[in-house]
Scaffold this motif. Structure first.
Motif, mmCIF file in Angstrom:
data_model
loop_
_atom_site.group_PDB
_atom_site.id
_atom_site.type_symbol
_atom_site.label_atom_id
_atom_site.label_comp_id
_atom_site.label_asym_id
_atom_site.label_seq_id
_atom_site.Cartn_x
_atom_site.Cartn_y
_atom_site.Cartn_z
ATOM 1 N N THR A 579 23.620 39.871 8.262
ATOM 2 C CA THR A 579 24.945 39.570 7.896
ATOM 3 C C THR A 579 25.668 40.661 9.173
ATOM 4 O OG1 THR A 579 25.348 41.580 6.627
ATOM 5 C CG2 THR A 579 24.536 39.260 5.504
ATOM 6 N N MET A 580 24.888 40.790 10.282
ATOM 7 C CA MET A 580 25.508 41.747 11.405
ATOM 8 C C MET A 580 25.070 41.091 12.689
ATOM 9 S SD MET A 580 23.512 45.002 9.808
ATOM 10 C CE MET A 580 23.896 46.081 11.105
ATOM 11 N N PRO A 581 26.183 40.062 12.867
ATOM 12 C CA PRO A 581 26.046 39.001 14.252
ATOM 13 C C PRO A 581 26.065 40.036 15.304
ATOM 14 C CG PRO A 581 28.134 38.871 13.144
ATOM 15 C CD PRO A 581 27.220 39.670 12.039
ATOM 16 N N TRP A 582 26.522 40.997 15.535
ATOM 17 C CA TRP A 582 26.625 41.870 16.619
ATOM 18 C C TRP A 582 25.235 42.744 16.998
ATOM 19 C CZ3 TRP A 582 25.915 46.621 14.537
ATOM 20 C CH2 TRP A 582 26.052 46.729 13.336
ATOM 21 N N LEU A 583 24.417 42.592 16.066
ATOM 22 C CA LEU A 583 23.271 43.491 16.079
ATOM 23 C C LEU A 583 22.202 43.213 17.045
ATOM 24 C CD1 LEU A 583 21.825 46.098 14.783
ATOM 25 C CD2 LEU A 583 20.764 44.457 13.057
ATOM 26 N N THR A 584 21.670 43.911 17.920
ATOM 27 C CA THR A 584 20.870 43.484 18.836
ATOM 28 C C THR A 584 19.396 43.473 17.994
ATOM 29 O OG1 THR A 584 20.524 45.958 19.416
ATOM 30 C CG2 THR A 584 21.771 44.596 20.791
ATOM 31 N N GLY A 585 19.111 44.368 17.094
ATOM 32 C CA GLY A 585 17.946 44.628 16.401
ATOM 33 C C GLY A 585 17.695 45.928 16.108
ATOM 34 N N THR A 586 16.516 46.220 15.187
ATOM 35 C CA THR A 586 16.108 47.318 14.719
ATOM 36 C C THR A 586 14.569 47.245 14.894
ATOM 37 O OG1 THR A 586 15.673 46.691 12.458
ATOM 38 C CG2 THR A 586 17.994 47.436 13.214
ATOM 39 N N ALA A 587 14.071 48.540 14.672
ATOM 40 C CA ALA A 587 12.696 49.023 14.555
ATOM 41 C C ALA A 587 12.230 50.019 13.398
ATOM 42 C CB ALA A 587 12.042 49.212 15.849
ATOM 43 N N GLN A 588 11.632 49.376 12.457
ATOM 44 C CA GLN A 588 11.314 50.369 11.486
ATOM 45 C C GLN A 588 10.384 51.415 11.856
ATOM 46 O OE1 GLN A 588 7.940 49.464 10.045
ATOM 47 N NE2 GLN A 588 7.848 51.320 8.793
ATOM 48 N N TRP A 589 10.095 52.616 11.256
ATOM 49 C CA TRP A 589 9.388 53.678 11.689
ATOM 50 C C TRP A 589 8.385 53.900 10.686
ATOM 51 C CZ3 TRP A 589 7.957 56.100 15.886
ATOM 52 C CH2 TRP A 589 7.228 57.358 15.712
ATOM 53 N N PRO A 590 7.090 53.881 10.880
ATOM 54 C CA PRO A 590 6.578 53.234 11.890
ATOM 55 C C PRO A 590 5.581 52.078 11.121
ATOM 56 C CG PRO A 590 5.049 55.140 11.421
ATOM 57 C CD PRO A 590 6.085 54.867 10.226
ATOM 58 N N PHE A 591 4.640 51.254 11.846
ATOM 59 C CA PHE A 591 4.097 50.236 11.009
ATOM 60 C C PHE A 591 2.883 51.062 10.390
ATOM 61 C CE2 PHE A 591 0.406 47.169 11.060
ATOM 62 C CZ PHE A 591 1.032 46.286 10.483
ATOM 63 N N LYS A 592 2.106 52.003 10.818
ATOM 64 C CA LYS A 592 1.032 52.322 10.179
ATOM 65 C C LYS A 592 1.309 53.956 10.052
ATOM 66 C CE LYS A 592 -2.680 52.532 12.604
ATOM 67 N NZ LYS A 592 -4.037 52.151 13.394
ATOM 68 N N ASP A 593 0.765 54.572 8.701
ATOM 69 C CA ASP A 593 0.840 56.104 8.547
ATOM 70 C C ASP A 593 -0.139 56.559 9.562
ATOM 71 O OD1 ASP A 593 2.081 55.467 6.194
ATOM 72 O OD2 ASP A 593 0.353 55.983 5.001
ATOM 73 N N PHE A 594 0.446 57.778 10.203
ATOM 74 C CA PHE A 594 -0.212 58.459 11.160
ATOM 75 C C PHE A 594 -0.264 59.977 10.974
ATOM 76 C CE2 PHE A 594 4.241 58.541 12.472
ATOM 77 C CZ PHE A 594 4.519 59.796 13.061
ATOM 78 N N SER A 595 -1.313 60.519 11.580
ATOM 79 C CA SER A 595 -1.392 62.132 11.311
ATOM 80 C C SER A 595 -0.484 62.683 12.222
ATOM 81 C CB SER A 595 -2.702 62.630 11.695
ATOM 82 O OG SER A 595 -3.212 62.595 12.939
ATOM 83 N N THR A 596 -0.173 64.024 11.528
ATOM 84 C CA THR A 596 0.979 64.983 12.345
ATOM 85 C C THR A 596 0.772 66.342 12.055
ATOM 86 O OG1 THR A 596 3.151 65.791 12.343
ATOM 87 C CG2 THR A 596 2.437 64.371 10.542
#
Length: 822
Positions: A579-596
């Motif tokens: 419902t956000m016609p002005w939105l370029t897009g998004t990227a969820q963080w992240p696809f896979k669990d990772f170590s830190t």
């Protein structure tokens, strides 16, 4: 012709499991025959003369490994130690047989962490600083010198000894900062290639496709970079462009007298080009051949024709049409191998992303493997790739020149990939820093230098950064920090906060959102913690928000870390994005669990658990929420595949949720239909595919049939419903639940004094083993860590029996230890 090429593009995606990227001729991966030492040496002589194998006085002790290999394959997630940061050595012996008279022999490194030195016998032939860009060393003279010594040739049986020293020690003058929320891995964790080149060869091939406004034609400007160690004076250059079927489209042939450095080979004109897109990633092949003195060298690259635009104060366009960027992120990290993922593992990961519906990815936070970029090209995934200026502030001249060199290398090495649309210049550069001085104006000045350098090297792509508000006016595209419902505020304010941030810049793209979930943990009351969390109006992540202690009430600290809550958060974000016609897009963080290294107290120690799949690619429930909004292939998934026991009062109404992209779904419980529901993406949660039903104590078989046109897809789960109330945990049970191919899975459960399972228990449990077997742990997964938080009062781990007998143990603090004979 256009239609045929589009069909071919789809076929390429289907056949991707067997896809092999084009590589330079006479390039050989040297994966086997390596030895590894996880410490430093007194000098190169110790690597050349370690003593005979089997001699007890031969120290230090080397281990046999294959490449790619990471020194931190296990210790990155070992709950009891800090991961190793220091020097390490690799050695092998190569059979060098260059077929070209007067040619050059190179060692090509696709990435090694983080500082590297290379030796042929005792001769140092090269070094490199930086863990993520590609580089080569010319070993021709050193090999020739070694082969002149007949005694050495006999001793090494004609093989050439090669030693490589890697070092990931902490260093403030290195990018990225050790404050970063990911490991700075060490080792030869990407492929190493032995490359033979003739005395005149093309070292780089650059293609710049430009599509006409009406898409009826396109041009490709071609440049080559020549190396001429043989000092030749004339050559024939041939450039061929081939369509996806391998048919020649255009060709350039010319005599060349300037045989060093960059050469503009000319322009190729293509009529009615097949356009590269995320749905139909049509790829052409560009082939460049240089011939001199009867010797020919050929190099190839794949290219695509496409145009894109970030509309000012508007959406994103690909080939003139709006495309909502549906994105995720990737770290170079995997269970059991850390950064040393094989090409097959990378392919499996990227295909899983595409099947989830991803059309965009931000590669965080460094240049990644050429294999990943090849896969993005072929799968149709647009790319934001960035240099590792991550946190840490701004160092001195050495530090700053390193960042520029990394940017030059990243752009030069990945220039031809049609998937790339953004060069990232930094991440969280407003973070507390490594240096006494934190000067915003100096950071701005350096960011401007990187921005200008990027456009000088590649005017066709955009620049971007994430989370550094005082630099947002410098780059082309900006992503603020918006973590609605996790680090700040509640997820229902996501659209409002995003629109406010969108209005502050010309070109907005929201990368990094979501939250942590402990795989296998589910909740009957996932939003309970939200009662104490207030809408923030900004939803930005602030200093200390990632901590599990102190500060304002927030889901990241006060929530239950259940998959249930994260599914609701994701569901809300995705339905709002429609419902956000002005939105370029998004990227969820992240696809896979990772170590830190900065999250030792997370439910799986040293793991960032925001992935929609675990570190071994096991799908969490949130994966299917994304699929229900983004995937095109019909799918259906009942929530709770890893939730074996639900709980509540007798006849208490419980919600059964189904995630699907189909038009309608019918639910069956124990064989009885509970009606058909129509999907409506704005009907939260689960797009209206939810059933509220009273449950009694007992077993339930839940089945769903979903329809999309004439296609029917189904899913089934089983669970027990428990009505008994539990008290404080009093005992731990341990039992074997499966055995296959010599691997036993054991499960621990927590019970109260009356033997009622404690289904909301989140205690820490430590598994142990003595005997012939081996714990399969240090994987960074909920079922692959010897120290882990329980999920719904239980936890599992696997054991390699090795054909013998063992005793497993499980210990929860304040409770008696439990043993199990295997």
């Amino acid at each position: 012709m256009n239609r045929l090429i589009r069909v071919i593009g789809i076929v390429l995606m289907v056949l991707l499991a067997g896809y092999q990227p084009i590589r330079a001729q006479q390039s050989i991966r040297i994966n086997q025959g390596w030895q590894f030492l996880k410490q430093d040496l007194g000098g190169i002589w110790e690597a050349v003369r370690p003593g005979k194998e089997g001699n007890p006085e031969s120290v230090p002790l080397w281990t046999k490994v294959n490449l790619p290999h990471c020194a931190n394959d296990k210790d990155a997630v070992d709950p009891d130690v800090n991961y190793y940061q220091g020097p390490m050595w690799y050695k092998t012996q190569l059979d060098v047989k260059n077929p070209y008279e007067g040619g050059r022999t190179l060692l090509h490194f696709e990435g090694a962490g983080q500082k590297t030195q290379v030796y042929v016998y005792t001769t140092k032939v090269g070094e490199h600083v930086g863990g993520y860009d590609e580089w080569s060393v010319d070993i021709t003279e050193a090999v020739a010198l070694f082969l002149k010594d007949e005694k050495l040739v006999r001793e090494f049986k004609g093989k050439v000894p090669v030693m490589v020293r890697c070092d990931n020690s902490r260093d403030l003058e290195m990018m990225p900062s050790d404050l970063s929320d990911f490991n700075l891995y060490g080792g030869l964790y990407r492929y190493v290639n032995l490359v033979y080149q003739p005395s005149l060869y093309i070292s780089s091939l650059f293609a710049t496709p430009v599509v006409a406004a009406n898409s009826k034609s396109a041009t490709v400007n071609v440049k080559v970079h020549l190396e001429n160690p043989g000092h030749l004076t004339t050559a024939q250059l041939s450039i061929k462009l081939k369509d996806p079927l391998g048919r020649e489209v255009q060709k350039i042939e010319k005599q060349v007298q300037q045989l060093n450095g960059d050469i503009n080979a000319g322009d190729l004109v293509v009529k009615n080009p097949g356009l590269w897109s995320t749905g139909q990633p049509v790829l052409y092949t560009l082939e460049a051949t240089i011939t001199s003195g009867g010797v020919t060298q050929t190099t190839q690259t794949r290219i695509g024709f496409r145009s894109f635009e970030f509309v000012k104060k508007g959406p994103f366009l690909l080939n003139g049409k709006r495309l909502l960027l549906r994105g995720t992120h990737r770290h170079e990290d995997h269970a059991g191998v850390a950064a040393a993922m094989t090409e097959d593992q990378m392919r499996e990961e990227m295909i899983a992303m595409k099947e989830m519906g991803v059309n965009f990815i931000r590669l965080g936070h460094y240049q990644q493997s050429r294999v990943i970029l090849d896969l993005c090209d072929s799968l149709g995934i647009l790319v934001w790739e960035e240099i590792p200026w991550c946190r840490g502030g701004l160092g001195g001249p050495v530090y700053q020149e390193q960042g520029k060199r990394m940017l030059r290398n990243m752009i030069g090495q990945h220039y031809n990939h049609p998937s790339v649309i953004i060069w990232g210049l930094g991440n969280e550069n407003d973070w507390p820093n490594d240096f006494p001085e934190f000067d915003q104006q100096k950071i701005r000045a350096y960011m401007k230098e990187l921005h200008d350098l990027s456009h000088q090297l590649d005017p066709s792509r955009k620049t971007a950064i994430r989370r550094c508000d005082f630099c947002k006016d410098i780059v082309d595209v900006y992503s603020p920090s918006i973590w609605a419902g996790w680090y700040r505020g509640v997820y229902t304010e996501y659209k409002e906060v995003s629109k406010a941030e969108f209005d502050k810049v010309d070109h907005f793209l929201h990368v990094e959102w979501g939250g942590d979930s402990h795989a296998g943990r589910h909740s009957e009351t996932p939003d309970k913690a939200l009662q104490n969390i207030k809408a923030s109006g900004t939803a930005d992540e602030r200093a200390g928000d990632a901590s599990l202690y102190g500060g304002a009430a927030r889901a990241s600290k006060d929530g239950d870390w259940s998959e249930t809550y994260i599914c609701n958060l994701v569901d809300w974000h995705l339905k709002e994005q429609e419902t956000m016609p002005w939105l370029t897009g998004t990227a969820q963080w992240p696809f896979k669990d990772f170590s830190t290294p900065v999250r030792p107290e997370n439910p799986v120690p040293y793991m960032n658990q925001k992935g929609v799949v675990e570190r071994d690619l096991t799908k969490k429930e949130a994966y299917y929420v994304f699929q229900s909004y983004w995937a095109t292939r019909p799918m259906v998934h009942i929530y709770g595949h890893s939730w074996p026991v639900r709980w509540g009062n007798e006849n208490e109404e419980k919600m059964i949720k189904v995630y699907s992209n189909c038009d309608e779904a019918e639910l069956f419980i124990n064989g009885q239909s509970y009606g058909i529901k129509k999907r409506n993406s704005q009907d939260f949660p689960a797009a209206g595919l939810r059933w509220n039903l009273p449950l009694k104590k007992g077993s339930y078989n839940v089945h769903v049939m979903a329809r999309k046109g004439k296609t029917v897809v189904t899913d089934t789960i089983r669970f027990e419903y428990q009505t008994e109330k539990w008290a404080q945990p009093a005992q731990v049970s341990l039992k074997k639940i499966s055995e296959e191919n010599g691997i036993v899975t054991i499960e621990a459960r927590l019970y109260d004094a009356k033997n009622v399972q404690c289904l909301d228990a989140v205690n820490w449990i430590r598994f142990g083993l003595t005997g012939d077997g081996t714990l399969i742990d240090n994987l960074g997964t909920s079922g692959g860590s010897r120290l882990v938080q329980l999920y719904n009062g239980r936890a599992t781990i696997r054991i390699q029996t090795n054909g013998g007998r063992s005793v497993a143990s499980a210990k929860v603090d304040q409770l008696p230890v439990t043993f199990l004979n295997l």
